[in-house]
Write an enzyme that holds these catalytic residues in place. Structure first.
Site, mmCIF file in Angstrom:
data_model
loop_
_atom_site.group_PDB
_atom_site.id
_atom_site.type_symbol
_atom_site.label_atom_id
_atom_site.label_comp_id
_atom_site.label_asym_id
_atom_site.label_seq_id
_atom_site.Cartn_x
_atom_site.Cartn_y
_atom_site.Cartn_z
ATOM 1 C CD GLU A 96 -3.181 0.449 0.251
ATOM 2 O OE1 GLU A 96 -2.669 1.363 -0.425
ATOM 3 O OE2 GLU A 96 -4.401 0.283 0.313
ATOM 4 C CG ASP A 97 -0.983 4.734 -1.625
ATOM 5 O OD1 ASP A 97 -1.710 3.978 -0.928
ATOM 6 O OD2 ASP A 97 -1.471 5.607 -2.365
ATOM 7 C CG ASP A 100 -6.084 8.498 5.808
ATOM 8 O OD1 ASP A 100 -5.553 9.078 6.747
ATOM 9 O OD2 ASP A 100 -7.021 8.999 5.150
ATOM 10 C CG PHE A 149 -4.379 15.029 1.123
ATOM 11 C CD1 PHE A 149 -5.251 13.987 1.405
ATOM 12 C CD2 PHE A 149 -3.922 15.183 -0.183
ATOM 13 C CE1 PHE A 149 -5.675 13.107 0.407
ATOM 14 C CE2 PHE A 149 -4.342 14.307 -1.189
ATOM 15 C CZ PHE A 149 -5.223 13.273 -0.885
ATOM 16 N NE ARG A 162 -2.679 8.325 -9.515
ATOM 17 C CZ ARG A 162 -3.377 7.886 -8.467
ATOM 18 N NH1 ARG A 162 -2.751 7.490 -7.384
ATOM 19 N NH2 ARG A 162 -4.692 7.859 -8.494
HETATM 20 P P1 IMP Z 1 -7.869 4.498 3.918
HETATM 21 O O1 IMP Z 1 -8.876 3.507 3.404
HETATM 22 O O2 IMP Z 1 -8.529 5.686 4.538
HETATM 23 O O3 IMP Z 1 -6.835 3.880 4.834
HETATM 24 O O4 IMP Z 1 -7.145 5.126 2.691
HETATM 25 C C1 IMP Z 1 -6.357 4.396 1.885
HETATM 26 C C2 IMP Z 1 -6.198 5.027 0.525
HETATM 27 O O5 IMP Z 1 -6.606 6.405 0.493
HETATM 28 C C3 IMP Z 1 -4.739 5.033 0.177
HETATM 29 O O6 IMP Z 1 -4.352 3.843 -0.474
HETATM 30 C C4 IMP Z 1 -4.604 6.248 -0.685
HETATM 31 O O7 IMP Z 1 -4.835 5.909 -2.038
HETATM 32 C C5 IMP Z 1 -5.677 7.205 -0.201
HETATM 33 N N1 IMP Z 1 -5.112 8.227 0.725
HETATM 34 C C6 IMP Z 1 -5.201 8.273 2.071
HETATM 35 N N2 IMP Z 1 -4.539 9.326 2.584
HETATM 36 C C7 IMP Z 1 -3.997 9.956 1.517
HETATM 37 C C8 IMP Z 1 -3.150 11.117 1.401
HETATM 38 O O8 IMP Z 1 -2.727 11.792 2.367
HETATM 39 N N3 IMP Z 1 -2.792 11.455 0.131
HETATM 40 C C9 IMP Z 1 -3.189 10.747 -0.973
HETATM 41 N N4 IMP Z 1 -3.960 9.651 -0.903
HETATM 42 C C10 IMP Z 1 -4.359 9.267 0.340
HETATM 43 MG MG MG Z 2 -5.283 7.013 -3.943
#
Ligand code: IMP
Ligand code: MG
Length: 174
Positions: A96-97, A100, A149, A162
């Site tokens: 994963e990148d 969050d 963010f 990206r």
């Molecule tokens: P989660 O489901 O809230 O944990 O979010 C996961 C996905 O949301 C990540 O794989 C990202 O693609 C996107 N995401 C969450 N935070 C950020 C951020 O700060 N910048 C860009 N993308 C984010």
């Molecule tokens: Mg994303």
């Protein structure tokens, strides 16, 4: 609205940490086979570098997911592309990148477990624990970051940024 960027992690800092993560995964899976599952689109840059930092036989596959509109999670994880092959009896590392709220990775772990892998672990370049809404274990974390963010190195804001080689904080001003 004008968007402003401030560098948080340089390309060099990221590269050094990715090498460490690769070395750790190489040690942990020594003697075994591995499938790296790159979660599209945000992880494509990290997964490409991580794969080259792992000195083991491995397979790479891709899962397309979508949960964000702009900078807000919708909480609904939509699969836009499935794996190309079965993963039963295989050791999987989900790449994963950023984790969050944890909703995406939590959902993907559940999904992959239904397919009978030998194991599933998570490797995320970034972890934002302040925003956690579900309790997910991130086995390999590149950097723990504050609740801001972030863009670059695969991470987008509305599909932009990206391609930045570093990771920046995105601030929206007027
Ligand atoms: P989660 O489901 O809230 O944990 O979010 C996961 C996905 O949301 C990540 O794989 C990202 O693609 C996107 N995401 C969450 N935070 C950020 C951020 O700060 N910048 C860009 N993308 C984010
Ligand atoms: Mg994303």
């Amino acid at each position: 609205m004008a968007e402003q960027l401030a560098v948080l992690l340089t390309a060099e800092q990221i590269a050094a940490r990715v090498r460490e993560l690769g070395a750790q995964i190489t040690r942990d899976y020594a003697g075994g086979d591995l499938v790296l599952v790159c979660v599209l689109k945000g992880s494509f840059v990290f997964a490409a570098d991580l794969a080259r930092a792992i000195d083991l036989p491995l397979r790479v596959d891709f899962l397309g997911v979508r949960s964000y509109e702009g900078s807000e999670t919708t909480g609904v994880v939509q699969i836009t592309q499935d794996l190309s092959r079965p993963i039963d009896h295989e050791h999987v590392v989900l790449v994963e990148d950023i984790v969050d709220t944890g909703l995406t990775v939590g959902h993907l772990i559940e999904l992959l477990r239904t397919r009978g892998p030998a194991s599933v672990r998570v490797c995320s370049l970034l972890h934002k624990p302040a925003r956690a809404r579900v309790d997910v274990r991130v086995d390999y974390v590149g950097f723990t970051v504050d609740d801001r963010f972030l863009v670059g190195y695969g991470l987008d804001f509305a599909e932009r940024y990206r391609n930045l080689p570093h990771i920046s904080v995105l601030a929206q001003g007027s």
